[in-house]
Design a protein around this motif. Structure first.
Motif, PDB file in Angstrom:
ATOM      1  N   ASP A 135       0.468   1.287  24.659  1.00 46.45           N
ATOM      2  CA  ASP A 135       1.304   1.350  23.557  1.00 46.45           C
ATOM      3  C   ASP A 135       1.188   0.376  22.477  1.00 46.45           C
ATOM      4  N   PRO A 136       0.121   0.363  21.679  1.00 45.19           N
ATOM      5  CA  PRO A 136      -0.846   1.543  21.443  1.00 45.19           C
ATOM      6  C   PRO A 136      -2.138   1.145  22.456  1.00 45.19           C
ATOM      7  N   VAL A 137      -2.459  -0.315  22.967  1.00 45.26           N
ATOM      8  CA  VAL A 137      -3.394  -0.670  23.792  1.00 45.26           C
ATOM      9  C   VAL A 137      -2.946  -1.891  24.229  1.00 45.26           C
ATOM     10  N   PRO A 138      -3.323  -2.403  25.399  1.00 43.67           N
ATOM     11  CA  PRO A 138      -3.106  -3.826  25.777  1.00 43.67           C
ATOM     12  C   PRO A 138      -3.479  -4.929  24.908  1.00 43.67           C
ATOM     13  N   PHE A 139      -2.813  -5.789  24.484  1.00 45.13           N
ATOM     14  CA  PHE A 139      -3.324  -6.745  23.402  1.00 45.13           C
ATOM     15  C   PHE A 139      -2.586  -7.968  23.638  1.00 45.13           C
ATOM     16  N   GLN A 140      -1.780  -8.215  24.677  1.00 43.23           N
ATOM     17  CA  GLN A 140      -1.273  -9.561  24.825  1.00 43.23           C
ATOM     18  C   GLN A 140      -1.712 -10.012  26.004  1.00 43.23           C
ATOM     19  N   LEU A 141      -2.921 -11.074  25.811  1.00 45.04           N
ATOM     20  CA  LEU A 141      -3.358 -11.864  26.773  1.00 45.04           C
ATOM     21  C   LEU A 141      -2.638 -12.516  27.859  1.00 45.04           C
ATOM     22  N   THR A 142      -2.689 -11.942  29.178  1.00 44.53           N
ATOM     23  CA  THR A 142      -1.560 -12.390  30.012  1.00 44.53           C
ATOM     24  C   THR A 142      -2.393 -12.776  31.577  1.00 44.53           C
ATOM     25  N   PRO A 143      -2.198 -13.946  31.954  1.00 50.36           N
ATOM     26  CA  PRO A 143      -2.683 -14.448  33.342  1.00 50.36           C
ATOM     27  C   PRO A 143      -1.828 -13.470  34.507  1.00 50.36           C
ATOM     28  N   PRO A 144      -2.608 -13.438  35.621  1.00 50.58           N
ATOM     29  CA  PRO A 144      -1.994 -12.889  36.636  1.00 50.58           C
ATOM     30  C   PRO A 144      -0.385 -13.131  36.903  1.00 50.58           C
ATOM     31  N   ARG A 145       0.312 -12.200  36.976  1.00 50.13           N
ATOM     32  CA  ARG A 145       1.781 -12.501  37.034  1.00 50.13           C
ATOM     33  C   ARG A 145       2.490 -11.254  37.798  1.00 50.13           C
ATOM     34  N   LEU A 146       3.372 -11.655  38.640  1.00 49.54           N
ATOM     35  CA  LEU A 146       4.100 -10.645  39.463  1.00 49.54           C
ATOM     36  C   LEU A 146       5.377 -10.129  38.686  1.00 49.54           C
ATOM     37  N   TYR A 147       5.569  -8.660  38.719  1.00 53.58           N
ATOM     38  CA  TYR A 147       6.563  -8.197  37.983  1.00 53.58           C
ATOM     39  C   TYR A 147       7.162  -7.209  38.982  1.00 53.58           C
ATOM     40  N   SER A 148       8.560  -7.187  39.056  1.00 48.92           N
ATOM     41  CA  SER A 148       9.465  -6.304  39.862  1.00 48.92           C
ATOM     42  C   SER A 148       9.946  -5.228  38.916  1.00 48.92           C
ATOM     43  N   ILE A 149       9.589  -4.012  39.445  1.00 51.27           N
ATOM     44  CA  ILE A 149       9.880  -2.811  38.912  1.00 51.27           C
ATOM     45  C   ILE A 149      10.989  -2.246  39.631  1.00 51.27           C
ATOM     46  N   LYS A 150      12.085  -2.009  38.881  1.00 50.97           N
ATOM     47  CA  LYS A 150      13.280  -1.570  39.571  1.00 50.97           C
ATOM     48  C   LYS A 150      13.731  -0.028  39.293  1.00 50.97           C
ATOM     49  N   ALA A 151      13.976   0.778  40.278  1.00 52.63           N
ATOM     50  CA  ALA A 151      14.477   2.014  39.981  1.00 52.63           C
ATOM     51  C   ALA A 151      16.015   2.140  40.320  1.00 52.63           C
ATOM     52  N   GLN A 152      16.794   2.204  39.541  1.00 51.89           N
ATOM     53  CA  GLN A 152      18.257   2.202  39.620  1.00 51.89           C
ATOM     54  C   GLN A 152      18.715   3.542  39.435  1.00 51.89           C
ATOM     55  N   SER A 153      19.681   3.993  40.434  1.00 49.08           N
ATOM     56  CA  SER A 153      20.274   5.181  40.206  1.00 49.08           C
ATOM     57  C   SER A 153      21.152   5.059  39.028  1.00 49.08           C
ATOM     58  N   GLN A 154      21.251   6.214  38.303  1.00 55.55           N
ATOM     59  CA  GLN A 154      21.839   6.285  36.975  1.00 55.55           C
ATOM     60  C   GLN A 154      23.412   6.514  37.328  1.00 55.55           C
ATOM     61  N   HIS A 155      23.688   6.669  38.518  1.00 55.14           N
ATOM     62  CA  HIS A 155      25.139   7.302  38.949  1.00 55.14           C
ATOM     63  C   HIS A 155      25.774   6.660  39.969  1.00 55.14           C
ATOM     64  N   ASP A 156      24.892   5.701  40.649  1.00 57.30           N
ATOM     65  CA  ASP A 156      25.491   4.548  41.688  1.00 57.30           C
ATOM     66  C   ASP A 156      24.935   3.311  41.586  1.00 57.30           C
ATOM     67  N   ILE A 157      25.351   2.084  40.988  1.00 49.14           N
ATOM     68  CA  ILE A 157      25.147   1.122  40.881  1.00 49.14           C
ATOM     69  C   ILE A 157      24.685   0.479  42.167  1.00 49.14           C
TER      70      ILE A 157
END
Length: 374
Positions: A135-157
């Motif tokens: 979106d539109p293409v990867p443009f920000q130079l970034t060294p290897p970094r760990l990202y936490s992707i969280k899937a949170q229920s929309q109806h139960d926190i």
């Protein structure tokens, strides 16, 4: 939906579990925010026409969201835990694969996705599906970094799950000047493969600094498409309004390891490119390779990091005069009064031969003017 439950005796209190059919879940009516969906159940004996309860309300059962299942990301059907992307290069949308097929079955099981920290610039993650796209293409130079992707229920926190991914955004190729001489310029190029680009060749576009700026696009490279593995270890150049050169890049010895850089380099002859002494030039770098994420499509990507260099002025050589003390018997070898008129010249010629050998210099650059005793 009807479910048959066998009853083997009377006067029993029965408990049973009805396993949900995910294909029927879409029929559950959506209710206002904050109000859980409900199911209504009636019981009827197989030999009776009487249903319980005998009204239109039935037994009301409130539903709750299921526990959010685990998930991974996949490319071409293969699970990935790290993703290295070449800057300014496209890639297909990377979907989430749930451990529970068909999840979420209906609106009350839907989740919202977030990333900590935020994904690099040019990457977008759908908050509804978790899919990652450009979106539109990867443009920000970034060294290897760990990202936490969280899937949170929309109806139960209290219901959520997390998947960890390592992301990096790299420059596929970037060249710089190693040295510049009056006859040639040598460039050194750092090359790095990525999931969306395996680099096969490096191009440089050399333009006079006084020329109009070239577009940061492969169309600016007149020799684009010329690169082949059957080439020399130096740049192959085509002279035009600008000089376009390419160099084949050796295949990485660490296939699949996208955090390893390799260095390739070569020389550009000033006579081939028409480079002039005391002139400043601007250089643009372009990488060429295949994109494994797009069926090995031929891909060109231009770096927006430019560099300049100047061809130095060739100075006219000037003789250097010096004296040497040599441990020798002058009277016995070089004295023209004792040995003869040609003795001194013979000594000069012998000394010259020795100097040519010691200095590695052409014979016409060495002159012995005198041999005399101290």
């Amino acid at each position: 939906r009807e479910v048959a439950m066998p009853v083997n005796s009377t006067n029993l209190k029965l408990s049973f579990v009805i396993v949900s059919n995910l294909t029927n879940a879409v029929n559950i009516q959506q209710r206002p925010v904050g109000i859980p969906p409900e199911l209504y159940v009636w019981c009827q004996h197989s030999h009776s026409r009487v249903a319980y309860p005998d009204n239109g309300n039935g037994i009301r059962i409130s539903l709750s969201p299921v526990q959010v299942p685990s998930f991974v990301y996949a490319v071409s059907g293969q699970t990935i835990t790290q993703l290295a992307l070449a800057r300014h290069v496209f890639f297909p949308t990377i979907p989430v694969v749930w451990s529970l097929p068909g999840f979420p079955a209906y609106y009350y099981d839907e989740v919202a996705f977030t990333s900590t920290p935020r994904l690099p610039g040019g990457l977008n993650m759908s908050s509804l599906t978790g899919a990652i796209k450009y979106d539109p293409v990867p443009f920000q130079l970034t060294p290897p970094r760990l990202y936490s992707i969280k899937a949170q229920s929309q109806h139960d926190i209290l219901k959520s799950t997390v998947a960890n991914m390592t992301f990096s955004v790299i420059d596929a190729a970037q060249c710089s000047l190693s040295r510049s001489k009056s006859t040639e310029a040598t460039f050194s190029c750092t090359v790095q493969d990525a999931n969306n680009l395996q680099v096969q060749a490096v191009y440089v576009l050399i333009s006079p600094s006084t020329a109009d700026a070239a577009a940061l696009d492969s169309s600016s490279f007149a020799c684009s498409g010329d690169a082949s593995s059957d080439s020399s270890s130096d740049f192959t150049c085509t002279k035009g309004e600008r000089c376009c050169c390419w160099l084949w890049a050796e295949e990485s010895v660490s296939a699949g390891n996208f955090n390893v850089q390799r260095i390739v380099g070569g020389t550009v002859l000033n006579s081939v490119c028409g480079l002039q002494q005391s002139q400043k030039y601007e250089v643009m770098t372009m990488a060429f390779g295949i994109n494994p994420m797009l069926d090995n499509a031929r891909t060109y990507v231009v770096s927006d990091a430019l560099f300049e260099f100047m061809i130095p002025l060739k100075k006219e050589p000037k003789p250097i005069a010096f004296e040497m003390k040599v441990n020798m018997n002058y009277e016995a070898i070089c004295d023209p009064l004792k040995i003869g008129p040609s003795a001194e010249q013979t000594c000069k010629d012998a000394m010259k031969s020795e100097l040519v050998r010691w200095l590695g210099a052409p014979a016409d650059m060495v002159q012995v003017t005198a041999v005399k005793p101290r």
